[in-house]
Scaffold this active site. Structure first.
Site, PDB file in Angstrom:
ATOM      1  N   LYS A  71      49.907  52.313  35.395  1.00 10.96           N
ATOM      2  CA  LYS A  71      50.135  53.720  35.727  1.00 10.96           C
ATOM      3  C   LYS A  71      49.977  54.044  37.197  1.00 10.96           C
ATOM      4  O   LYS A  71      49.017  53.640  37.832  1.00 10.96           O
ATOM      5  CB  LYS A  71      49.118  54.568  34.966  1.00 10.96           C
ATOM      6  N   GLY A 103      40.398  44.755  36.594  1.00  9.31           N
ATOM      7  CA  GLY A 103      40.069  43.870  35.482  1.00  9.31           C
ATOM      8  C   GLY A 103      41.241  43.014  35.019  1.00  9.31           C
ATOM      9  O   GLY A 103      41.104  41.798  34.853  1.00  9.31           O
ATOM     10  N   GLY A 135      36.763  48.852  37.098  1.00  9.21           N
ATOM     11  CA  GLY A 135      36.755  50.233  37.584  1.00  9.21           C
ATOM     12  C   GLY A 135      36.024  50.378  38.906  1.00  9.21           C
ATOM     13  O   GLY A 135      36.439  51.145  39.776  1.00  9.21           O
ATOM     14  N   ARG A 182      29.925  36.363  34.048  1.00  8.74           N
ATOM     15  CA  ARG A 182      29.090  37.424  34.622  1.00  8.74           C
ATOM     16  C   ARG A 182      27.630  36.992  34.762  1.00  8.74           C
ATOM     17  O   ARG A 182      26.938  37.434  35.688  1.00  8.74           O
ATOM     18  CB  ARG A 182      29.180  38.693  33.771  1.00  8.74           C
TER      19      ARG A 182
END
Ligand code: ADP
Ligand code: MG
Length: 396
Positions: free
Chosen positions: A199, A353, A376, A39
């Site tokens: 999910k 992610g 996200g 990052r």
């Protein structure tokens, strides 16, 4: 092309420039040293550009989830790592806002870089408190957002501060928005979405946004079992969201109406446990899942069909692993998909992610066009939502 201004579109020479970066890096559990500097590296193009163009660069980020001023989550080790990567000194400040910080910034020269203390040491940050945003803004003449990973959050340092300063994008946000934006608005066809993960409920927004745009959708992961159950299959002990069976049916109906081919697994790997301690592991056709076993990966036949669709595409968006890839025994399906992506002659985008970490782990990270740095944030972007941290930036 992005419709937001970037640092290329404004004059930064001699300006105090507050840059929100995503330095929320993984830390060693005992020494708190930076364990993975990806990052920090992603932010270097923006930082170097500002240094070379005579800005006084003031970096700000959050690190972890501090409750109060957690000494282990100070930015000192991040500053050290950044110094190493830049080959230039980075002035680490001991606070985020206030007179001491202002004083230090006032002494900066053109080309200097400083790093503020963890912005989440102030609970006001996540509340997007206007007073706190104002204090951040008082440090600078210009605000730059380059933290794509937190752009889906409206916090003081990611959005609020733009109320008080001219605001533009850095190069990382520009890259993310340009690559993913093009795929969503003007993709080269065939355009394929590969969706998996845990999910259905996490991915409904993505499916609904992509459905009208794609030629085909491939569904794997635990999510597939909700679709299979909705079609009347028995799925044993596989993860199913019973309250999403209606949604799954609805999605399949919509796909059919739009002429979008929605592929589900034809065979799956089942096991007695969803981890490497499993002793029973076998491949079965979807109609033959034993009642006492759990589906943990797509089967080889499915991997072959999915791969065939993928390699012929011109644009592929992949979000969500095909199985429990964390376990060595159940990563074959995900590996096959990663390999297929690496063969595509076109644009390949990995969002999410776990998907990003899966493709790196499997060794195909450098063979795709773009791995989004936002977990996200990339999901919300693929849902077609405008991210608050990008919405506040000036239009071109
Ligand atoms: P991303 O972070 O890329 O958006 P998700 O968080 O949606 O992906 O899903 C990743 C998780 O899904 C992984 O932890 C993986 O183990 C899990 N998963 C995938 N397939 C299955 C399955 N068949 N059963 C249980 N978990 C699964
Ligand atoms: Mg995830």
């Amino acid at each position: 092309m992005m419709h937001k201004k970037t640092i290329r579109d404004v004059d930064v020479k001699g300006k105090r420039v507050l840059v929100r970066v995503d330095f929320n890096v993984p830390l060693d559990k005992t020494t708190f040293a930076v364990k993975d500097d990806t990052r920090i590296k992603e932010a270097l193009p923006t930082i170097k550009y500002l240094m070379e163009h005579g800005a006084k660069t003031i970096l700000v980020s959050h690190l972890g989830r501090p409750k109060g001023k957690d000494q282990n989550l100070k930015m000192d080790n991040v500053a050290k790592k950044l110094e190493e990567l830049l080959g230039k000194p980075v002035m680490k400040l001991d606070d985020t806002v206030g007179d001491a910080v202002k004083g230090a910034v006032a002494k900066m020269k053109e080309g200097d870089v400083c790093l503020l203390e963890n912005v989440r040491f102030y609970p006001e940050e996540e509340k997007n408190d206007p007073e706190f945003s104002k204090k951040l803004a008082e440090l600078a003449d210009l605000y730059v957002n380059d933290a794509f990973g937190t752009a889906h959050r409206a916090h003081s340092s990611t959005a609020g501060v733009a109320q008080f300063l001219p605001a533009v994008a850095g190069f990382l946000i520009e890259k993310e928005v340009t690559v993913m934006g093009k795929a969503l608005s003007n993709p080269e066809k065939p355009f394929i979405a590969v969706l998996g993960g845990a999910k259905v409920s996490d991915k409904i927004g993505v499916i609904e946004n992509l459905l009208p745009k794609v030629n085909a959708i491939l569904i794997g992961g635990a999510m597939a079992f909700t679709f299979l159950k909705a079609k009347g299959y028995t799925v044993g002990k596989s993860l199913v969201e019973d309250d999403k069976l209606g949604v799954a049916t609805e999605i399949m109906k919509k796909a059919e109406e739009k002429g979008v081919k929605l592929h589900l697994p034809v065979d799956v790997v089942v096991a007695d446990k969803p981890d490497d301690t499993a002793t029973v592991v076998k491949t079965v056709k979807v109609g033959e899942i034993p009642a006492d076993l759990v589906g943990v990966d797509i089967g080889p036949e499915t991997a072959k069909i999915f791969s065939g669709v993928i390699v012929n595409a011109k644009t592929v968006i992949w979000n969500g692993p095909m199985g429990v890839f964390e376990a060595k025994k159940f990563r074959e399906g995900t590996r096959a998909i990663a390999e297929a992506l690496s063969k595509v002659k076109g644009t390949t985008i990995v969002g999410g992610g776990d998907s990003a970490s899966a493709i790196q782990k499997l060794g195909f990270g450098d063979k795709v066009s773009h791995i989004s740095t936002g977990g996200g944030a990339s999901l919300e972007f693929l849902e077609g939502r405008e991210l608050p941290g990008i919405a506040v930036l000036q239009n071109k």
